[in-house]
Design a protein around this motif. Structure first.
Motif, PDB file in Angstrom:
ATOM      1  N   UNK A 173       0.805  -1.218   0.000  1.00  0.00           N
ATOM      2  CA  UNK A 173       0.000   0.000   0.000  1.00  0.00           C
ATOM      3  C   UNK A 173       0.839   1.270   0.000  1.00  0.00           C
ATOM      4  N   UNK A 174       2.163   1.142   0.106  1.00  0.00           N
ATOM      5  CA  UNK A 174       3.032   2.307   0.016  1.00  0.00           C
ATOM      6  C   UNK A 174       3.318   2.992   1.334  1.00  0.00           C
ATOM      7  N   UNK A 175       3.101   2.300   2.476  1.00  0.00           N
ATOM      8  CA  UNK A 175       3.316   2.955   3.761  1.00  0.00           C
ATOM      9  C   UNK A 175       4.781   2.998   4.175  1.00  0.00           C
ATOM     10  N   UNK A 176       5.632   2.165   3.580  1.00  0.00           N
ATOM     11  CA  UNK A 176       7.031   2.214   3.963  1.00  0.00           C
ATOM     12  C   UNK A 176       7.810   1.017   3.463  1.00  0.00           C
ATOM     13  N   UNK A 177       9.016   0.889   4.014  1.00  0.00           N
ATOM     14  CA  UNK A 177       9.917  -0.207   3.669  1.00  0.00           C
ATOM     15  C   UNK A 177       9.787  -1.297   4.733  1.00  0.00           C
ATOM     16  N   UNK A 178       9.620  -2.531   4.293  1.00  0.00           N
ATOM     17  CA  UNK A 178       9.445  -3.650   5.218  1.00  0.00           C
ATOM     18  C   UNK A 178      10.552  -4.683   5.009  1.00  0.00           C
ATOM     19  N   UNK A 179      10.942  -5.300   6.097  1.00  0.00           N
ATOM     20  CA  UNK A 179      11.879  -6.425   6.034  1.00  0.00           C
ATOM     21  C   UNK A 179      11.052  -7.693   6.158  1.00  0.00           C
ATOM     22  N   UNK A 180      11.017  -8.492   5.079  1.00  0.00           N
ATOM     23  CA  UNK A 180      10.083  -9.611   4.990  1.00  0.00           C
ATOM     24  C   UNK A 180      10.763 -10.892   4.534  1.00  0.00           C
ATOM     25  N   UNK A 181      10.287 -12.046   5.003  1.00  0.00           N
ATOM     26  CA  UNK A 181      10.760 -13.329   4.462  1.00  0.00           C
ATOM     27  C   UNK A 181      10.375 -13.456   2.995  1.00  0.00           C
ATOM     28  N   UNK A 182      11.243 -14.089   2.245  1.00  0.00           N
ATOM     29  CA  UNK A 182      11.039 -14.166   0.793  1.00  0.00           C
ATOM     30  C   UNK A 182       9.733 -14.863   0.429  1.00  0.00           C
TER      31      UNK A 182
END
Length: 325
Positions: free
Chosen positions: A238-247
């Motif tokens: 949704x464009x709220x920010x940068x996320x660190x996520x599992x692939x």
């Protein structure tokens, strides 16, 4: 008067086996002892009782009258002890009773159901009690048999078994967010960006990244902090920010162009999912069966939802590793 509990049970067993075999040599062979060791056990028993139980000559061993009466008296007790040993052996071979398992909330909700169904179908005599929590449970003090953990695993006396292949968590953002805010060129640039943080991790706002210059830790400013990978992914889309996520969580979004990777040269080290338990000694069949179920149902794909953790050999379930409490 001496009671049964005061007696040397090894001596009782030795005496009964000699009486059965009518030979010290044959009894020693049956018990896996030397003839001298067996003789010492019987002699010690006779000394304690103050009576001779056996008569010996060069060819035969016979019970005395006292020995015959004594054998008749102790036979039921020895049989009961053997039955108890057989019961324990049976219980150690067949999963039954209760098993207490704990796992992080997100991991448990995402992947544990399939493993529990598979386990229940094969081990109907085991009742499984599961607690999903993001806090670090003390397995010994709180009476848990097994935990699913992600790392890095902290030092302790626990034992771990890897149940998934390592996988990294990477940084992602939507094209719309990057058009407005720009893309960070270095990890240090993250401090000026809106970041989406997983709160289930210790030091959740500290992101550890690895690049050509080595490891770096960046303290980010959470725009949103929540204990759900799925929600973090949706917020990033949704464009709220940068996320660190599992692939595994972003494959479809990447394919659709809803997310793009940020700082691809600074991906965190890959990590695996672990089953953690208090001790490898006399490992119960319940724990062993549950670990087998987790590897069978989660090892290939599903358990690749969390990281990072310290690599451990996956082919030995009794390898002692340093794991968190």
């Amino acid at each position: 008067m001496r009671t049964m509990i005061d007696q040397d049970l090894n001596g009782l067993t030795a005496f009964a086996k000699v009486a059965e075999a009518q030979s010290f040599r044959g009894a020693a062979r049956a018990l896996g002892l030397s003839k001298s060791a067996l003789s010492q056990r019987v002699a010690k028993l006779e000394e304690r009782l103050g009576a001779r139980l056996l008569t010996r000559n060069t060819r035969t061993v016979r019970l005395t009258d006292v020995g015959e009466s004594y054998l008749e008296a102790i036979a039921p007790a020895l049989a009961a002890l053997q039955a108890a040993d057989n019961l324990v052996a049976d219980l150690q071979q067949r999963p039954r009773g209760n098993l207490r398992l704990t796992a992080p909330v997100e991991l448990g909700q995402s992947v544990l159901g399939d493993a529990l169904i598979w386990f229940a179908e094969r081990h109907p005599e085991v009742d499984v009690h599961v607690e999903l929590t993001d806090r670090q449970v003390n397995l010994v003090e709180e009476g848990f048999d097994l935990a699913l953990r992600v790392g890095p695993l902290r030092d302790s006396s626990l034992v771990s078994r890897r149940i998934s292949e390592p996988q990294a968590k990477r940084l992602y953002a939507s094209p719309a967010y990057l058009r407005i805010h720009g893309a960070p060129a270095t990890p240090a640039d993250l401090v000026d960006h809106r970041c989406l943080v997983m709160t289930a991790h210790t030091d959740a706002s500290t992101w550890r990244l690895h690049g050509q210059e080595g490891a770096q830790s960046v303290v980010v400013r959470p725009k949103v902090a929540i204990n759900s990978w799925g929600v973090l992914r949706d917020l990033a889309i949704a464009g709220l920010g940068i996320a660190r996520l599992p692939e595994l969580y972003v494959r479809d979004a990447l394919a659709a162009g809803d997310l793009v990777e940020v700082l691809p040269d600074h991906a965190p080290p890959p990590a695996a999912c672990y089953a953690v338990f208090p001790s490898v000694r006399n490992l119960s069949p319940n724990i062993r069966a549950m670990i087998d179920a987790l590897i069978e149902r989660l090892g290939a794909e599903s358990c690749r939802l969390h990281g990072p953790s310290r690599p451990t050999s996956a082919d030995r379930d009794d390898r002692r590793a340093r794991a968190s409490r």
